[in-house]
Write an enzyme that holds these catalytic residues in place. Sequence first.
Site, mmCIF file in Angstrom:
data_model
loop_
_atom_site.group_PDB
_atom_site.id
_atom_site.type_symbol
_atom_site.label_atom_id
_atom_site.label_comp_id
_atom_site.label_asym_id
_atom_site.label_seq_id
_atom_site.Cartn_x
_atom_site.Cartn_y
_atom_site.Cartn_z
ATOM 1 N N ARG A 95 0.803 -1.218 0.000
ATOM 2 C CA ARG A 95 0.000 0.000 0.000
ATOM 3 C C ARG A 95 0.842 1.277 0.000
ATOM 4 N NH1 ARG A 95 -5.276 0.387 3.490
ATOM 5 N NH2 ARG A 95 -5.570 1.921 1.826
ATOM 6 N N ARG A 140 -1.052 -1.062 13.203
ATOM 7 C CA ARG A 140 -0.604 -0.267 12.054
ATOM 8 C C ARG A 140 0.124 1.010 12.522
ATOM 9 N NH1 ARG A 140 -3.504 -1.893 7.436
ATOM 10 N NH2 ARG A 140 -3.770 -4.148 7.564
ATOM 11 N N HIS A 169 -7.548 -1.510 12.689
ATOM 12 C CA HIS A 169 -7.599 -0.052 12.616
ATOM 13 C C HIS A 169 -8.634 0.454 13.621
ATOM 14 C CE1 HIS A 169 -6.035 0.654 8.223
ATOM 15 N NE2 HIS A 169 -5.089 0.924 9.112
ATOM 16 N N CYS A 263 -14.035 3.112 5.693
ATOM 17 C CA CYS A 263 -12.776 2.867 4.985
ATOM 18 C C CYS A 263 -12.775 3.516 3.611
ATOM 19 C CB CYS A 263 -12.525 1.371 4.838
ATOM 20 S SG CYS A 263 -12.070 0.526 6.362
#
Length: 270
Positions: A95, A140, A169, A263
Amino acid sequence: MPSIRTARKRRYLICPPEHFDVRYAINPWMTSGEPVDIGLARKQWDGLVSLYRELGHTVEVVDPVEDLPDMVFAANSALVLDGKAFGAQFHAPERQPEAAHYRAWFQSAGFETRIPSHTCEGEGDFTPVGGYILAGTGFRTLPAAHHEVQEFFGTPTVSLHLVDPHFYHLDTALFALDDSNIAYYPGAFSKGSQQVLRTLFPHAVVATREDALAFGLNSVSDGRNVVMAQDATGLMEDVAARGYVPVPVDLSEFRKAGGGAKCCTQEIRE
């Protein structure tokens, strides 16, 4: 009687799912091996965008990039507050190229933009609410990025430790109902972080694990209308009991990659 809630017009940045797919596994949701129906994903995404516009919100679009299948998850690209954009530094190598494309959009739109020095995944792990920036860590975003965000915006940042990999997340475990209250799933957080949330938000809506796993907390609220996963029926009832209006959506194809309404939605706060 529940309180009467007031919607506020929002500005959202989204990315079309032209290249969306599940080609690798960087969270527990991506390991099922179930193929993505690209046509259905586009239909579901179009429905989400149409819904935002029907609710009176402004929707802007960043161009998708080939070979970046997760770029559709625009929320991870930055935290935008007070007309400034704190960009992303993605954890997964797959990503990492997304960050520059989103940064170029924010710069061209005239935002003061900061490149993080530490791993940081935008609104995936940052939620402004109640005069704070709630900041997730554990899977993360690194705690050092929390300090960077506080210095950049000058807003008190509260670190919250995520402990369940299904809620990798913050935006899978918590969302802002309005400017002063939240909904969240306690089991996603460490014991200390649970206590912090109880102290800061004593009137929060508390979700069950079942509704959290249905991506009920990956929701987008304008202060009245709450766009949320249609399978999170218990949470929808609880939200409605507080005077909010649940607006169910089906984003089942995006759940295969660990994503939902939030998201797919970057809020631009000016």
